[in-house]
Design a protein around this motif. Structure first.
Motif, PDB file in Angstrom:
ATOM      1  N   UNK A   9       0.641  -1.267   0.046  1.00 42.67           N
ATOM      2  CA  UNK A   9      -0.001   0.035   0.038  1.00 42.67           C
ATOM      3  C   UNK A   9       0.752   1.097   0.104  1.00 42.67           C
ATOM      4  N   UNK A  10       0.408   2.098  -0.841  1.00 43.54           N
ATOM      5  CA  UNK A  10       0.968   3.580  -0.902  1.00 43.54           C
ATOM      6  C   UNK A  10      -0.247   4.344  -0.177  1.00 43.54           C
ATOM      7  N   UNK A  11       0.086   5.046   1.129  1.00 49.26           N
ATOM      8  CA  UNK A  11       1.194   5.520   1.522  1.00 49.26           C
ATOM      9  C   UNK A  11       1.671   4.438   2.985  1.00 49.26           C
ATOM     10  N   UNK A  12       0.641   3.664   3.266  1.00 51.52           N
ATOM     11  CA  UNK A  12       1.032   3.084   4.607  1.00 51.52           C
ATOM     12  C   UNK A  12       2.199   1.840   4.527  1.00 51.52           C
ATOM     13  N   UNK A  13       2.460   1.295   3.476  1.00 54.08           N
ATOM     14  CA  UNK A  13       3.460   0.197   3.372  1.00 54.08           C
ATOM     15  C   UNK A  13       3.038  -1.210   3.987  1.00 54.08           C
ATOM     16  N   UNK A  14       1.466  -1.396   4.078  1.00 50.51           N
ATOM     17  CA  UNK A  14       0.961  -2.340   4.493  1.00 50.51           C
ATOM     18  C   UNK A  14       0.798  -3.558   3.258  1.00 50.51           C
ATOM     19  N   UNK A  15       0.721  -4.816   3.641  1.00 48.06           N
ATOM     20  CA  UNK A  15       0.428  -5.753   2.582  1.00 48.06           C
ATOM     21  C   UNK A  15      -0.553  -6.419   3.006  1.00 48.06           C
ATOM     22  N   UNK A  16      -1.421  -7.111   1.984  1.00 52.58           N
ATOM     23  CA  UNK A  16      -2.782  -7.867   2.023  1.00 52.58           C
ATOM     24  C   UNK A  16      -2.509  -9.230   2.445  1.00 52.58           C
ATOM     25  N   UNK A  17      -3.536  -9.839   3.129  1.00 54.85           N
ATOM     26  CA  UNK A  17      -3.251 -11.287   3.255  1.00 54.85           C
ATOM     27  C   UNK A  17      -4.337 -12.189   2.483  1.00 54.85           C
TER      28      UNK A  17
END
Length: 394
Positions: free
Chosen positions: A178-186
């Motif tokens: 994710x932009x901007x949070x840097x999270x990834x999906x499961x």
């Protein structure tokens, strides 16, 4: 000179929040200060040499000096299909399930114009990439925001959406890493997304711009790896981040063949396809050994580790991003994202992007790019430390 009035459509477009940031940065640089710019999303490494050489060779081919096929060369679509099967074990029909794009941004802005009508509802992550808003405005559609919160791993919670919003939505944007949070999906989240979209007849557009960039041994998931994903949506991929080809303006969309046809139809009216030599070099990038990609991810991970450690050392309670090349950093008490970003620029000469520029739920954070050397990232932390904003040093 006669002053021709801009159309209502142009005047309705969202303001470019980051244009004001660029102006502020320019003023500080003009004053002679050494500015460390972490506010940008522009890759700092050159395109790998073997891709440049492929372009140089292909540019001499007279075949490419004529108009390209409207919908792109078949060899690039075949390369996309081979790439997806190799990387994600996803099978694609090159002709029906692949559209060539003038960069990922083009597809993201075009897709609302392909699928929604004025007044239709589009679900948008908040915080999120602001150009989603632009495409929705051009389609004269209505945005409904999906909050991304730290306590939910920066994934939207579909149960939060009012029933009438879910039922009326026609399109949804997602973006992981994710932009901007840097999270990834499961896997679980993507499975839930397919179920939610199927139930409510929503087309999912997964922006996979940072698809190659996952840390700590985690390979980011393609949305199309999820059972049923092709039934409800598409994925948009760009060469900009994976291969440092931001200036080349080439990307692709893959997935649901009806949506791909809609994109192709719109582009038939907008363009005659990308310069063939660029398409040949792009196909080469996808099919060649991926050592350059692995090395790039290692570089970003090393920068991430250095930067996050340096920030923690000055007492800033930050979390390392799981993917992308951004860090999403909480703002100290007493500041808004904008006042904090202004302080860093004026006093430390460090540029970060205020979270509010990505949506209401971006408030309370700033985004920093890992797009400069480790030495400059450490220096940025040292400059910030001198402001004495963080007192609980570890």
């Amino acid at each position: 000179m006669k002053n021709f009035v801009q159309s209502d459509l142009l005047q309705s477009l969202p303001k470019q929040f980051f244009a004001s940031l660029v102006e502020k940065v320019g003023r500080v640089i003009a004053q002679g200060h050494d500015v460390i710019n972490l506010g940008q999303g522009n890759p700092d490494q050159p395109t790998p040499g073997h891709i440049v050489e492929a372009l140089q060779k292909a540019a001499a081919n007279p075949r490419y000096h004529k108009y390209s096929p409207f919908r792109g060369y078949h060899f690039l679509k075949e390369a996309v299909a081979a790439f997806y099967e190799r990387e994600y074990n996803v099978k694609l029909d090159p002709e029906k399930e692949v559209a060539i794009l003038f960069g990922g941004k083009a597809g993201l802005v075009e897709i609302p114009q392909c699928l929604v009508n004025p007044g239709d509802v589009v679900l948008v992550p908040d915080p999120g990439y602001p150009d989603y808003w632009s495409g929705i405005a051009l389609a004269r559609a209505k945005m409904e925001m999906m909050p991304l919160r730290a306590e939910n791993g920066f994934l939207p919670d579909y149960k939060e959406l009012p029933l009438n919003v879910a039922e009326n939505a026609k399109l949804m944007f997602l973006n992981y890493p994710n932009n901007p949070t840097g999270a990834i999906a499961t896997k679980e989240f993507f499975a839930e997304t397919v179920s939610f979209a199927a139930k409510n007849d929503i087309c999912v557009v997964h922006d996979f711009a940072y698809g190659a960039i996952g840390f700590d041994g985690q390979k980011p998931l393609s949305f199309l790896q999820t059972d049923g994903a092709k039934e409800v949506g598409i994925e948009i991929y760009t060469f900009s981040k994976t291969y440092n080809m931001a200036g080349w303006r080439v990307g692709f969309a893959v997935g649901n063949e009806n949506v791909i046809e809609a994109l192709n139809l719109l582009q038939d009216h907008l363009y005659v396809s990308i310069f063939g030599a660029i398409q040949e070099a792009a196909a080469h990038a996808l099919l060649a050994p991926q050592d350059c990609v692995n090395e790039l991810v290692e570089l970003y991970e090393s920068r991430r580790n250095v930067f996050i450690r340096a920030l923690k050392d000055i007492g800033w309670d930050v979390t390392a991003p799981a993917g992308s090349f951004f860090a999403w950093l909480p703002v100290p008490k007493g500041f808004t994202s904008e006042t904090f970003a202004d302080l860093l620029l004026e006093k430390a000469h460090v540029v970060v992007a205020p979270g509010i520029g990505f949506g209401e739920y971006g408030e309370g954070y700033v985004r920093a790019g890992l797009l400069t050397s480790q030495e400059r990232l450490e220096e940025a932390a040292e400059r910030i430390a001198k402001l004495n904003l963080f007192h609980d040093k570890v």
